[in-house]
Design a protein around this motif. Structure first.
Motif, PDB file in Angstrom:
ATOM      1  N   ILE A   1       0.321  12.044  -2.534  1.00 48.00           N
ATOM      2  CA  ILE A   1       0.199  10.787  -1.551  1.00 48.00           C
ATOM      3  C   ILE A   1      -0.211   9.925  -1.994  1.00 48.00           C
ATOM      4  O   ILE A   1       0.488   8.710  -2.019  1.00 48.00           O
ATOM      5  CB  ILE A   1       0.433  11.408  -0.022  1.00 48.00           C
ATOM      6  CG1 ILE A   1       1.907  12.425   0.246  1.00 48.00           C
ATOM      7  CG2 ILE A   1       0.855  10.124   0.812  1.00 48.00           C
ATOM      8  CD1 ILE A   1       1.806  13.048   1.421  1.00 48.00           C
ATOM      9  N   VAL A   2      -1.706   9.893  -2.047  1.00 41.02           N
ATOM     10  CA  VAL A   2      -2.571   8.808  -2.236  1.00 41.02           C
ATOM     11  C   VAL A   2      -2.163   7.656  -3.514  1.00 41.02           C
ATOM     12  O   VAL A   2      -2.191   6.600  -3.066  1.00 41.02           O
ATOM     13  CB  VAL A   2      -4.232   9.188  -1.673  1.00 41.02           C
ATOM     14  CG1 VAL A   2      -4.910   7.602  -2.396  1.00 41.02           C
ATOM     15  CG2 VAL A   2      -4.370   9.095  -0.303  1.00 41.02           C
TER      16      VAL A   2
ATOM     17  N   LEU B   1       1.289   5.778  -3.559  1.00 35.56           N
ATOM     18  CA  LEU B   1       0.944   4.788  -2.940  1.00 35.56           C
ATOM     19  C   LEU B   1       0.257   3.089  -3.068  1.00 35.56           C
ATOM     20  O   LEU B   1       0.497   2.526  -3.518  1.00 35.56           O
ATOM     21  CB  LEU B   1       0.507   4.902  -1.295  1.00 35.56           C
ATOM     22  CG  LEU B   1       1.725   6.087   0.139  1.00 35.56           C
ATOM     23  CD1 LEU B   1       0.250   5.888   1.112  1.00 35.56           C
ATOM     24  CD2 LEU B   1       2.708   5.592   0.575  1.00 35.56           C
ATOM     25  N   TYR B   2      -1.152   4.033  -4.532  1.00 32.35           N
ATOM     26  CA  TYR B   2      -1.316   3.675  -4.873  1.00 32.35           C
ATOM     27  C   TYR B   2      -0.354   2.227  -6.054  1.00 32.35           C
ATOM     28  O   TYR B   2      -1.384   1.939  -6.406  1.00 32.35           O
ATOM     29  CB  TYR B   2      -2.433   3.652  -5.622  1.00 32.35           C
ATOM     30  CG  TYR B   2      -3.510   3.255  -5.856  1.00 32.35           C
ATOM     31  CD1 TYR B   2      -4.454   2.493  -5.762  1.00 32.35           C
ATOM     32  CD2 TYR B   2      -3.852   3.758  -8.099  1.00 32.35           C
ATOM     33  CE1 TYR B   2      -4.908   1.504  -7.027  1.00 32.35           C
ATOM     34  CE2 TYR B   2      -4.015   3.282  -8.654  1.00 32.35           C
ATOM     35  CZ  TYR B   2      -4.878   1.661  -8.202  1.00 32.35           C
ATOM     36  OH  TYR B   2      -6.305   1.419  -9.329  1.00 32.35           O
TER      37      TYR B   2
ATOM     38  N   ILE C   1       2.950   1.953  -5.894  1.00 27.93           N
ATOM     39  CA  ILE C   1       2.705   1.264  -5.996  1.00 27.93           C
ATOM     40  C   ILE C   1       2.792  -0.150  -4.779  1.00 27.93           C
ATOM     41  O   ILE C   1       3.643  -1.153  -5.478  1.00 27.93           O
ATOM     42  CB  ILE C   1       4.192   2.373  -3.929  1.00 27.93           C
ATOM     43  CG1 ILE C   1       4.826   3.044  -4.669  1.00 27.93           C
ATOM     44  CG2 ILE C   1       4.740   0.919  -3.766  1.00 27.93           C
ATOM     45  CD1 ILE C   1       4.967   3.934  -3.701  1.00 27.93           C
ATOM     46  N   ILE C   2       1.660   0.505  -4.648  1.00 29.70           N
ATOM     47  CA  ILE C   2       1.059  -1.098  -3.917  1.00 29.70           C
ATOM     48  C   ILE C   2       0.657  -2.010  -5.115  1.00 29.70           C
ATOM     49  O   ILE C   2       0.542  -3.270  -5.417  1.00 29.70           O
ATOM     50  CB  ILE C   2      -0.031  -0.803  -3.195  1.00 29.70           C
ATOM     51  CG1 ILE C   2       0.443  -0.511  -1.349  1.00 29.70           C
ATOM     52  CG2 ILE C   2      -1.093  -2.570  -2.941  1.00 29.70           C
ATOM     53  CD1 ILE C   2      -0.603  -0.017  -1.418  1.00 29.70           C
TER      54      ILE C   2
END
Length: 54
Positions: free
Chosen positions: A13-14, A17-18, A20-21
């Motif tokens: 998950i991290v 998210l990383y 995508i950001i």
């Protein structure tokens, strides 16, 4: 074992998210490629079923 699965899930998950950001353009391309693959697979299954009926 259950804790290892939780840790692995959190790490994934991290990472997502990383990604995508930090690179939203690349993340969008990856999602598009994934949906195109699913679409192609569904079309293949549909054609296979049609051939079975004929």
């Amino acid at each position: 074992m259950a804790q290892a699965k939780k840790i692995a899930l959190y790490m994934i998950i991290v990472f997502v998210l990383y990604t995508i950001i930090t690179s939203p353009q690349r993340a969008a391309e990856m999602v598009q490629i994934g949906f195109e693959g699913i679409s192609t697979a569904a079309q293949g299954v549909g054609e296979f079923m049609t051939q079975l009926i004929n």
